[in-house]
Write a protein that holds these residues in place. Sequence first.
Motif, PDB file in Angstrom:
ATOM      1  N   ASP A 145     -17.853 -65.102  22.437  1.00 35.98           N
ATOM      2  CA  ASP A 145     -17.747 -66.209  21.388  1.00 35.98           C
ATOM      3  C   ASP A 145     -19.312 -66.856  21.770  1.00 35.98           C
ATOM      4  O   ASP A 145     -19.428 -68.004  21.952  1.00 35.98           O
ATOM      5  CB  ASP A 145     -16.852 -67.077  21.667  1.00 35.98           C
ATOM      6  N   LEU A 146     -20.243 -66.243  21.279  1.00 39.36           N
ATOM      7  CA  LEU A 146     -21.829 -66.758  21.344  1.00 39.36           C
ATOM      8  C   LEU A 146     -22.053 -67.760  20.525  1.00 39.36           C
ATOM      9  O   LEU A 146     -22.789 -68.746  20.864  1.00 39.36           O
ATOM     10  CB  LEU A 146     -22.728 -65.625  21.171  1.00 39.36           C
ATOM     11  N   GLU A 147     -21.431 -67.979  19.240  1.00 43.00           N
ATOM     12  CA  GLU A 147     -21.460 -69.004  18.385  1.00 43.00           C
ATOM     13  C   GLU A 147     -21.080 -70.221  19.071  1.00 43.00           C
ATOM     14  O   GLU A 147     -21.650 -71.395  19.110  1.00 43.00           O
ATOM     15  CB  GLU A 147     -20.992 -68.802  17.099  1.00 43.00           C
ATOM     16  N   GLU A 148     -20.075 -70.180  19.865  1.00 42.00           N
ATOM     17  CA  GLU A 148     -19.578 -71.425  20.313  1.00 42.00           C
ATOM     18  C   GLU A 148     -20.447 -71.841  21.689  1.00 42.00           C
ATOM     19  O   GLU A 148     -20.758 -73.002  21.754  1.00 42.00           O
ATOM     20  CB  GLU A 148     -18.175 -71.235  20.987  1.00 42.00           C
ATOM     21  N   VAL A 149     -21.041 -70.905  22.279  1.00 42.00           N
ATOM     22  CA  VAL A 149     -22.024 -71.124  23.110  1.00 42.00           C
ATOM     23  C   VAL A 149     -23.242 -71.936  22.848  1.00 42.00           C
ATOM     24  O   VAL A 149     -23.889 -72.892  23.404  1.00 42.00           O
ATOM     25  CB  VAL A 149     -22.488 -69.821  24.210  1.00 42.00           C
ATOM     26  N   LYS A 150     -23.718 -71.380  21.740  1.00 39.44           N
ATOM     27  CA  LYS A 150     -24.801 -72.031  21.094  1.00 39.44           C
ATOM     28  C   LYS A 150     -24.530 -73.715  20.848  1.00 39.44           C
ATOM     29  O   LYS A 150     -25.510 -74.369  20.900  1.00 39.44           O
ATOM     30  CB  LYS A 150     -25.385 -71.224  19.918  1.00 39.44           C
ATOM     31  N   LYS A 151     -23.215 -73.992  20.060  1.00 37.72           N
ATOM     32  CA  LYS A 151     -22.944 -75.098  19.929  1.00 37.72           C
ATOM     33  C   LYS A 151     -23.059 -76.022  21.281  1.00 37.72           C
ATOM     34  O   LYS A 151     -23.604 -77.396  21.171  1.00 37.72           O
ATOM     35  CB  LYS A 151     -21.672 -75.142  19.166  1.00 37.72           C
ATOM     36  N   ILE A 152     -22.469 -75.503  22.169  1.00 37.98           N
ATOM     37  CA  ILE A 152     -22.451 -76.126  23.473  1.00 37.98           C
ATOM     38  C   ILE A 152     -23.717 -76.508  23.926  1.00 37.98           C
ATOM     39  O   ILE A 152     -24.153 -77.486  24.429  1.00 37.98           O
ATOM     40  CB  ILE A 152     -21.451 -75.387  24.511  1.00 37.98           C
ATOM     41  N   ALA A 153     -24.799 -75.558  23.865  1.00 43.82           N
ATOM     42  CA  ALA A 153     -26.020 -75.748  24.301  1.00 43.82           C
ATOM     43  C   ALA A 153     -26.855 -76.664  23.479  1.00 43.82           C
ATOM     44  O   ALA A 153     -27.615 -77.576  24.158  1.00 43.82           O
ATOM     45  CB  ALA A 153     -26.613 -74.380  24.326  1.00 43.82           C
ATOM     46  N   GLN A 154     -26.424 -77.024  22.302  1.00 43.04           N
ATOM     47  CA  GLN A 154     -27.189 -77.869  21.455  1.00 43.04           C
ATOM     48  C   GLN A 154     -26.562 -79.175  21.911  1.00 43.04           C
ATOM     49  O   GLN A 154     -27.367 -80.211  21.945  1.00 43.04           O
ATOM     50  CB  GLN A 154     -26.822 -77.663  19.968  1.00 43.04           C
ATOM     51  N   LEU A 155     -25.300 -79.299  22.397  1.00 42.11           N
ATOM     52  CA  LEU A 155     -24.553 -80.741  22.676  1.00 42.11           C
ATOM     53  C   LEU A 155     -25.063 -81.139  24.024  1.00 42.11           C
ATOM     54  O   LEU A 155     -25.090 -82.277  24.538  1.00 42.11           O
ATOM     55  CB  LEU A 155     -23.323 -80.868  22.742  1.00 42.11           C
ATOM     56  N   ALA A 156     -25.655 -80.223  24.929  1.00 40.52           N
ATOM     57  CA  ALA A 156     -26.015 -80.374  26.289  1.00 40.52           C
ATOM     58  C   ALA A 156     -27.138 -81.552  26.140  1.00 40.52           C
ATOM     59  O   ALA A 156     -28.147 -81.607  25.622  1.00 40.52           O
ATOM     60  CB  ALA A 156     -26.647 -79.079  26.996  1.00 40.52           C
ATOM     61  N   ASP A 157     -27.230 -82.415  26.914  1.00 37.62           N
ATOM     62  CA  ASP A 157     -28.215 -83.434  27.003  1.00 37.62           C
ATOM     63  C   ASP A 157     -28.875 -83.761  28.509  1.00 37.62           C
ATOM     64  O   ASP A 157     -27.993 -83.873  29.093  1.00 37.62           O
ATOM     65  CB  ASP A 157     -27.540 -85.109  26.547  1.00 37.62           C
ATOM     66  N   VAL A 158     -30.021 -83.539  28.346  1.00 38.74           N
ATOM     67  CA  VAL A 158     -30.840 -83.594  29.708  1.00 38.74           C
ATOM     68  C   VAL A 158     -30.949 -85.001  30.264  1.00 38.74           C
ATOM     69  O   VAL A 158     -31.269 -85.110  31.612  1.00 38.74           O
ATOM     70  CB  VAL A 158     -32.279 -83.018  29.685  1.00 38.74           C
ATOM     71  N   ASN A 159     -30.474 -85.732  29.552  1.00 40.58           N
ATOM     72  CA  ASN A 159     -30.594 -87.224  29.970  1.00 40.58           C
ATOM     73  C   ASN A 159     -29.059 -87.757  30.575  1.00 40.58           C
ATOM     74  O   ASN A 159     -28.915 -89.167  31.044  1.00 40.58           O
ATOM     75  CB  ASN A 159     -31.002 -88.550  28.901  1.00 40.58           C
ATOM     76  N   VAL A 160     -28.170 -86.859  30.668  1.00 41.32           N
ATOM     77  CA  VAL A 160     -26.893 -87.090  31.335  1.00 41.32           C
ATOM     78  C   VAL A 160     -26.583 -86.104  32.334  1.00 41.32           C
ATOM     79  O   VAL A 160     -26.752 -85.133  32.209  1.00 41.32           O
ATOM     80  CB  VAL A 160     -25.845 -87.084  30.029  1.00 41.32           C
ATOM     81  N   GLU A 161     -26.046 -86.940  33.565  1.00 45.26           N
ATOM     82  CA  GLU A 161     -25.653 -86.146  34.501  1.00 45.26           C
ATOM     83  C   GLU A 161     -24.084 -86.251  34.688  1.00 45.26           C
ATOM     84  O   GLU A 161     -23.726 -87.303  34.313  1.00 45.26           O
ATOM     85  CB  GLU A 161     -26.217 -86.692  35.959  1.00 45.26           C
TER      86      GLU A 161
END
Length: 183
Positions: free
Chosen positions: A26-42
């Motif tokens: 499900d690579l489309e879902e992976v792309k959505k998750i990667a876009q939501l990842a925020d480098v300013n949040v631990e």
Amino acid sequence: ANMKQNSFSPFLLAMLCFLISACANDLEEVKKIAQLADVNVELGTEVVIDYTEYGKLRAKLYTPILKRYVSVDQRSEFPNGMHLVIYGDNGGIENTLDAKFGTIDDVQHIMTARNNVVVVNIKGDTLSTEELIWSQNDKKIYSNSFVKIRTAKEIILGDTLVADEKFTNYTINKVRGPVQVKK
């Protein structure tokens, strides 16, 4: 404050999601998750945070999920609830606080607890409210919401509250009650 548990970096979390999702094709879902990842949040799970003052343990906070914002808006968020224990000078527990949601302003040292907030002090007095603010610098707790305090003898209702952080001395505005508790 120091965290005893390791926090997960957003990158590692995104990679873990990628590996799990890639197995499911499900690579489309992976792309959505990667876009939501925020480098300013631990992110961290099952976190314990110690608050010390002059080498003494003042409080200990337990939370199943911690989101720490490390950008300009330096704050911690506890979206799945929190349990706070406040200790006295002798090391004994002075009170506990439980809430369904919480935040801490890491710059101003102000904690806000919301949704079914319950504080129990060393005498067994119980405070219930929907929002409570703990100012670590002032060593006070505040509520601008409806409050209910149950002691061994009575129930007190009011509109706002100011108390010491031990919740042993408090002032309530627009008091309704007290109602005597039947034994």
